[in-house]
Design a protein around this motif. Sequence first.
Motif, PDB file in Angstrom:
ATOM      1  N   TYR A  43       0.817  -1.215   0.000  1.00 24.12           N
ATOM      2  CA  TYR A  43       0.000   0.000   0.000  1.00 24.12           C
ATOM      3  C   TYR A  43       0.852   1.266   0.000  1.00 24.12           C
ATOM      4  O   TYR A  43       0.628   2.186  -0.799  1.00 24.12           O
ATOM      5  N   ASN A  53      -2.591  -5.341  -0.549  1.00 23.40           N
ATOM      6  CA  ASN A  53      -2.677  -4.764   0.795  1.00 23.40           C
ATOM      7  C   ASN A  53      -3.387  -3.413   0.844  1.00 23.40           C
ATOM      8  O   ASN A  53      -3.472  -2.800   1.901  1.00 23.40           O
ATOM      9  N   THR A  54      -3.893  -2.941  -0.291  1.00 24.33           N
ATOM     10  CA  THR A  54      -4.550  -1.632  -0.333  1.00 24.33           C
ATOM     11  C   THR A  54      -6.006  -1.735   0.104  1.00 24.33           C
ATOM     12  O   THR A  54      -6.792  -2.457  -0.505  1.00 24.33           O
ATOM     13  N   GLU A  55      -6.334  -1.023   1.167  1.00 26.41           N
ATOM     14  CA  GLU A  55      -7.714  -0.977   1.651  1.00 26.41           C
ATOM     15  C   GLU A  55      -8.221   0.451   1.784  1.00 26.41           C
ATOM     16  O   GLU A  55      -9.403   0.675   2.014  1.00 26.41           O
ATOM     17  N   LYS A  56      -7.298   1.434   1.656  1.00 26.73           N
ATOM     18  CA  LYS A  56      -7.679   2.850   1.631  1.00 26.73           C
ATOM     19  C   LYS A  56      -7.329   3.406   0.255  1.00 26.73           C
ATOM     20  O   LYS A  56      -6.313   3.027  -0.330  1.00 26.73           O
ATOM     21  N   THR A  83     -11.920  -1.403  -7.116  1.00 27.21           N
ATOM     22  CA  THR A  83     -12.659  -1.161  -5.880  1.00 27.21           C
ATOM     23  C   THR A  83     -13.956  -0.447  -6.222  1.00 27.21           C
ATOM     24  O   THR A  83     -14.004   0.346  -7.167  1.00 27.21           O
ATOM     25  N   LYS A 105      -7.424 -11.732   1.353  1.00 29.14           N
ATOM     26  CA  LYS A 105      -7.439 -10.300   1.086  1.00 29.14           C
ATOM     27  C   LYS A 105      -8.781  -9.885   0.487  1.00 29.14           C
ATOM     28  O   LYS A 105      -9.444 -10.654  -0.202  1.00 29.14           O
ATOM     29  N   LYS A 106      -9.149  -8.625   0.731  1.00 30.13           N
ATOM     30  CA  LYS A 106     -10.436  -8.128   0.241  1.00 30.13           C
ATOM     31  C   LYS A 106     -10.295  -7.630  -1.199  1.00 30.13           C
ATOM     32  O   LYS A 106     -10.480  -6.447  -1.500  1.00 30.13           O
TER      33      LYS A 106
END
Length: 340
Positions: free
Chosen positions: A105, A130-133, A154, A192-193
Motif C-alpha cells: 500500500y 494490501n490496499t484498503e484505503k 474497488t 485479502k479483500k
Amino acid sequence: MKKGKSTIHDIAEKLGITASTVSRALNDHPRISENTKKLVIKMARQLNYQPNNIASALRSGKSKLIGVVVPTVNRNFFSSVIRGIEDIANTLDYKVIISQSYEDYEKEVQTVEALLNARVDGIIASIAKNTEKFDHFQKVLDKGIPLVLFDRITNSLEVSQVVIDDHYGAYQTVDHLIQQGCKRIVHFTSPKKINIYKERLRGYMDALQDHSIPFDPLLIEESNMQLEDGRQSMLNILEKNIPFDAVFSSSDYAAMGAMQVLKERGFKIPEQVMMAGFGNEPFTSFTDPPLTTVDQKSIPMGKETAETFFELLKSDQKKDSPQKTVLKPELIIRRSSQKK
C-alpha cells in the motif's frame, strides 16, 4: 562548451537563430522551413539535447505520458496487459511509465504521488493486495486527471474500470469439473479483500449450488496464492484427512504448488484428483499433465483499458459517468481435468 544539460538557447546560439524558432522547429511547426528543421535537429543531436518534458507539459498542458501502476511485472498477466496498453498508446504517440507497487500500500501511494509530480496526463492502475484505503486514487480524481482501474478494482471510487467476468470464469471451471464427475472440489482463494478472489469464490459456490452439491467450508483454503502457498494449502487439506477429488485454484501458481505435493504423495492426476487453475500463465501448458486454466484475455484487457483511458482524456470526465467494461474469460481445458 558549458557544463550541464543543453537547452534550446544553446542550439539557437550555435545556429544564430532565436530560441522560439528552435522550439517551433523541434515541434515540427508548419511555418518553419524543412531546411531549418533539419539544421536544428542535427545541432540538437550534436549537443545531446534532451527535451524537458515537465516544462513542456506546463506550457502545453500535455506531457504525452501515461502512468501505469501494477502489483508486479514478473507475471505474464500484467506484462501482457501492459503490452496491450502500449499497443494503443504508441499509435497515439504516447509513452508509458511503468511502476510496481510490489503488493504494498505505502509503495502504491508513493508511486501515484511520483507520477502526479511527473505531470503524467493520467494513470492506469491495478490495486495492490494490501490496499484498503484509496485516498491516493481519490486525489487523482479530485485533480481532474483521468484514472482507469483494471483487473483489481474497488467499488469505493467513482472511476472507470476494465475487468474480466471472474465469476463466469470460476463458474465455468467448476461446472466442467462437476461434468467430469467431481463432487468434492477443493478451492484455493485469498483472505485479502480483493474483488477478483471474491468473485471467483462466488462462482465456485454458485456452480456447486446449481448442481445440488453442498458447500463444505473444510474444502476452502486461503493464502497469498503463490507457489509455496499452494504447496502449504495442499498439505493442509491432506492433514484434514477429508475426501476430495479435484482442486480449483484462483491462481495458476498455487495450483502448480498443489500439483507438486500431490505428485510427491503418489496421487495420479487426473485419475485420482483433477486440477484447474486461473490465469493461463505460460507454464500451464508445460506441466505434467498440462493444467486446465482460465485465460484472462490480458492483451485485449490492456487495449480496452487504454481505449477507455483515451476516451476519458478527450472528454470532460467530470460530466461523464464512469464506465465499467467486463470482458469474457475463456476456459482452456487440458489433460489435468479430463477423463482418459
